[in-house]
Design a protein around this motif. Structure first.
Motif, PDB file in Angstrom:
ATOM      1  N   ARG A  87      24.817   6.501  33.022  1.00  0.00           N
ATOM      2  CA  ARG A  87      24.096   6.885  34.231  1.00  0.00           C
ATOM      3  C   ARG A  87      23.385   8.227  34.030  1.00  0.00           C
ATOM      4  NH1 ARG A  87      29.011   6.125  38.301  1.00  0.00           N
ATOM      5  NH2 ARG A  87      29.605   7.850  36.976  1.00  0.00           N
ATOM      6  N   ASP A  88      22.324   8.431  34.822  1.00  0.00           N
ATOM      7  CA  ASP A  88      21.649   9.723  34.848  1.00  0.00           C
ATOM      8  C   ASP A  88      22.529  10.663  35.665  1.00  0.00           C
ATOM      9  OD1 ASP A  88      20.045  11.950  35.147  1.00  0.00           O
ATOM     10  OD2 ASP A  88      18.274  10.831  35.774  1.00  0.00           O
ATOM     11  N   ALA A  89      23.028  11.716  35.036  1.00  0.00           N
ATOM     12  CA  ALA A  89      23.964  12.626  35.695  1.00  0.00           C
ATOM     13  C   ALA A  89      23.283  13.516  36.726  1.00  0.00           C
ATOM     14  CB  ALA A  89      24.673  13.488  34.647  1.00  0.00           C
ATOM     15  N   GLY A  90      21.979  13.679  36.647  1.00  0.00           N
ATOM     16  CA  GLY A  90      21.278  14.558  37.581  1.00  0.00           C
ATOM     17  C   GLY A  90      21.243  15.998  37.115  1.00  0.00           C
ATOM     18  N   TYR A  91      21.827  16.273  35.944  1.00  0.00           N
ATOM     19  CA  TYR A  91      21.838  17.606  35.357  1.00  0.00           C
ATOM     20  C   TYR A  91      21.961  17.435  33.843  1.00  0.00           C
ATOM     21  CZ  TYR A  91      26.807  16.519  35.441  1.00  0.00           C
ATOM     22  OH  TYR A  91      28.012  15.889  35.295  1.00  0.00           O
ATOM     23  N   ARG A  92      21.696  18.494  33.105  1.00  0.00           N
ATOM     24  CA  ARG A  92      21.832  18.435  31.654  1.00  0.00           C
ATOM     25  C   ARG A  92      23.311  18.416  31.311  1.00  0.00           C
ATOM     26  NH1 ARG A  92      22.935  21.613  27.510  1.00  0.00           N
ATOM     27  NH2 ARG A  92      23.186  23.394  28.867  1.00  0.00           N
ATOM     28  N   ILE A  93      23.718  17.429  30.541  1.00  0.00           N
ATOM     29  CA  ILE A  93      25.136  17.277  30.191  1.00  0.00           C
ATOM     30  C   ILE A  93      25.511  18.368  29.194  1.00  0.00           C
ATOM     31  CG2 ILE A  93      26.810  15.772  29.070  1.00  0.00           C
ATOM     32  CD1 ILE A  93      25.217  13.424  30.249  1.00  0.00           C
ATOM     33  N   PRO A  94      26.581  19.120  29.463  1.00  0.00           N
ATOM     34  CA  PRO A  94      26.982  20.188  28.558  1.00  0.00           C
ATOM     35  C   PRO A  94      27.409  19.623  27.199  1.00  0.00           C
ATOM     36  CG  PRO A  94      28.160  20.354  30.646  1.00  0.00           C
ATOM     37  CD  PRO A  94      27.420  19.073  30.657  1.00  0.00           C
ATOM     38  N   PRO A  95      26.926  20.190  26.097  1.00  0.00           N
ATOM     39  CA  PRO A  95      27.334  19.715  24.774  1.00  0.00           C
ATOM     40  C   PRO A  95      28.835  19.844  24.544  1.00  0.00           C
ATOM     41  CG  PRO A  95      25.433  21.164  24.586  1.00  0.00           C
ATOM     42  CD  PRO A  95      25.887  21.223  26.002  1.00  0.00           C
ATOM     43  N   LYS A  96      29.456  20.815  25.188  1.00  0.00           N
ATOM     44  CA  LYS A  96      30.894  21.014  25.025  1.00  0.00           C
ATOM     45  C   LYS A  96      31.683  19.817  25.556  1.00  0.00           C
ATOM     46  CE  LYS A  96      34.395  24.543  25.700  1.00  0.00           C
ATOM     47  NZ  LYS A  96      34.655  25.878  26.226  1.00  0.00           N
ATOM     48  N   LEU A  97      31.238  19.250  26.687  1.00  0.00           N
ATOM     49  CA  LEU A  97      31.913  18.083  27.249  1.00  0.00           C
ATOM     50  C   LEU A  97      31.472  16.801  26.552  1.00  0.00           C
ATOM     51  CD1 LEU A  97      31.895  18.670  31.108  1.00  0.00           C
ATOM     52  CD2 LEU A  97      33.811  18.853  29.537  1.00  0.00           C
ATOM     53  N   GLY A  98      30.172  16.660  26.335  1.00  0.00           N
ATOM     54  CA  GLY A  98      29.648  15.460  25.696  1.00  0.00           C
ATOM     55  C   GLY A  98      29.525  14.274  26.628  1.00  0.00           C
ATOM     56  N   MET A  99      29.837  14.457  27.904  1.00  0.00           N
ATOM     57  CA  MET A  99      29.738  13.396  28.887  1.00  0.00           C
ATOM     58  C   MET A  99      29.611  14.022  30.273  1.00  0.00           C
ATOM     59  SD  MET A  99      33.703  12.108  28.787  1.00  0.00           S
ATOM     60  CE  MET A  99      33.795  12.158  27.015  1.00  0.00           C
ATOM     61  N   CYS A 100      29.309  13.206  31.281  1.00  0.00           N
ATOM     62  CA  CYS A 100      29.162  13.744  32.631  1.00  0.00           C
ATOM     63  C   CYS A 100      30.539  14.182  33.156  1.00  0.00           C
ATOM     64  CB  CYS A 100      28.507  12.721  33.546  1.00  0.00           C
ATOM     65  SG  CYS A 100      29.461  11.231  33.842  1.00  0.00           S
ATOM     66  N   THR A 101      30.530  14.957  34.194  1.00  0.00           N
ATOM     67  CA  THR A 101      31.773  15.516  34.737  1.00  0.00           C
ATOM     68  C   THR A 101      32.730  14.438  35.248  1.00  0.00           C
ATOM     69  OG1 THR A 101      30.509  17.463  35.372  1.00  0.00           O
ATOM     70  CG2 THR A 101      32.684  17.244  36.307  1.00  0.00           C
ATOM     71  N   PRO A 102      32.267  13.396  35.979  1.00  0.00           N
ATOM     72  CA  PRO A 102      33.221  12.347  36.411  1.00  0.00           C
ATOM     73  C   PRO A 102      33.890  11.627  35.233  1.00  0.00           C
ATOM     74  CG  PRO A 102      31.222  12.201  37.699  1.00  0.00           C
ATOM     75  CD  PRO A 102      30.951  13.206  36.615  1.00  0.00           C
ATOM     76  N   CYS A 103      33.163  11.427  34.137  1.00  0.00           N
ATOM     77  CA  CYS A 103      33.763  10.762  32.974  1.00  0.00           C
ATOM     78  C   CYS A 103      34.730  11.712  32.247  1.00  0.00           C
ATOM     79  CB  CYS A 103      32.686  10.308  31.990  1.00  0.00           C
ATOM     80  SG  CYS A 103      31.675   8.941  32.611  1.00  0.00           S
ATOM     81  N   ALA A 104      34.400  12.997  32.202  1.00  0.00           N
ATOM     82  CA  ALA A 104      35.250  13.964  31.502  1.00  0.00           C
ATOM     83  C   ALA A 104      36.528  14.253  32.273  1.00  0.00           C
ATOM     84  CB  ALA A 104      34.475  15.251  31.257  1.00  0.00           C
ATOM     85  N   PHE A 105      36.433  14.281  33.597  1.00  0.00           N
ATOM     86  CA  PHE A 105      37.583  14.593  34.437  1.00  0.00           C
ATOM     87  C   PHE A 105      37.764  13.496  35.493  1.00  0.00           C
ATOM     88  CE2 PHE A 105      35.495  18.608  33.201  1.00  0.00           C
ATOM     89  CZ  PHE A 105      36.486  19.122  32.389  1.00  0.00           C
ATOM     90  N   PRO A 106      38.252  12.332  35.117  1.00  0.00           N
ATOM     91  CA  PRO A 106      38.341  11.227  36.077  1.00  0.00           C
ATOM     92  C   PRO A 106      39.347  11.464  37.196  1.00  0.00           C
ATOM     93  CG  PRO A 106      39.359  10.620  33.981  1.00  0.00           C
ATOM     94  CD  PRO A 106      38.706  11.964  33.786  1.00  0.00           C
ATOM     95  N   ASP A 107      40.343  12.285  36.964  1.00  0.00           N
ATOM     96  CA  ASP A 107      41.349  12.542  37.997  1.00  0.00           C
ATOM     97  C   ASP A 107      40.860  13.510  39.071  1.00  0.00           C
ATOM     98  OD1 ASP A 107      43.029  10.931  36.575  1.00  0.00           O
ATOM     99  OD2 ASP A 107      43.938  12.589  35.474  1.00  0.00           O
ATOM    100  N   ALA A 108      39.837  14.300  38.759  1.00  0.00           N
ATOM    101  CA  ALA A 108      39.352  15.326  39.682  1.00  0.00           C
ATOM    102  C   ALA A 108      38.435  14.753  40.745  1.00  0.00           C
ATOM    103  CB  ALA A 108      38.640  16.427  38.925  1.00  0.00           C
ATOM    104  N   VAL A 109      37.897  13.590  40.519  1.00  0.00           N
ATOM    105  CA  VAL A 109      36.921  13.043  41.468  1.00  0.00           C
ATOM    106  C   VAL A 109      37.591  12.244  42.549  1.00  0.00           C
ATOM    107  CG1 VAL A 109      34.854  11.646  41.701  1.00  0.00           C
ATOM    108  CG2 VAL A 109      35.248  12.904  39.615  1.00  0.00           C
TER     109      VAL A 109
END
Length: 109
Positions: A87-109
């Motif tokens: 999906r288009d995250a709506g922001y530039r994906i940080p290279p440190k994460l390598g993925m959007c925030t919901p995929c990187a932190f599924p428990d936080a959403v």
């Protein structure tokens, strides 16, 4: 090998500028070598260093062509797409994460 002259923060002579200062003037170094460096002291770490270039040897910035603008837009769009969910995250994906925030932190959403 010659050592570069070192100037303290805000004490560089006239006619020398950092890369960002050149860019603000609409100029680029144009292949010239670094002629000096600027050091800003810090308390607990080494000094911040900026390289200085001669303003009189600087060249104008090349204008952005339509092809360059299209390539830049395509590259920026590619950096917004998550490789995990596609999906288009709506922001530039940080290279440190390598993925959007919901995929990187599924428990936080």
């Amino acid at each position: 090998m010659t050592a570069l002259p070192v100037y303290r923060w805000r004490l560089a002579p006239e006619g020398l500028a950092t890369f960002r200062q050149l860019r603000a003037l609409g100029l680029r170094p144009g292949g010239q070598p670094v002629v000096a460096q600027l050091e800003r002291p810090r308390r607990r770490r080494g000094p911040l260093v900026a390289y200085l270039y001669r303003v009189d040897l600087a060249r104008p910035v090349r204008p952005m062509t339509p092809a360059m603008r299209a390539a830049l837009a395509k590259a920026n769009a590619a950096r917004r797409v998550c490789p995990e969910c596609g999906r288009d995250a709506g922001y530039r994906i940080p290279p440190k994460l390598g993925m959007c925030t919901p995929c990187a932190f599924p428990d936080a959403v």
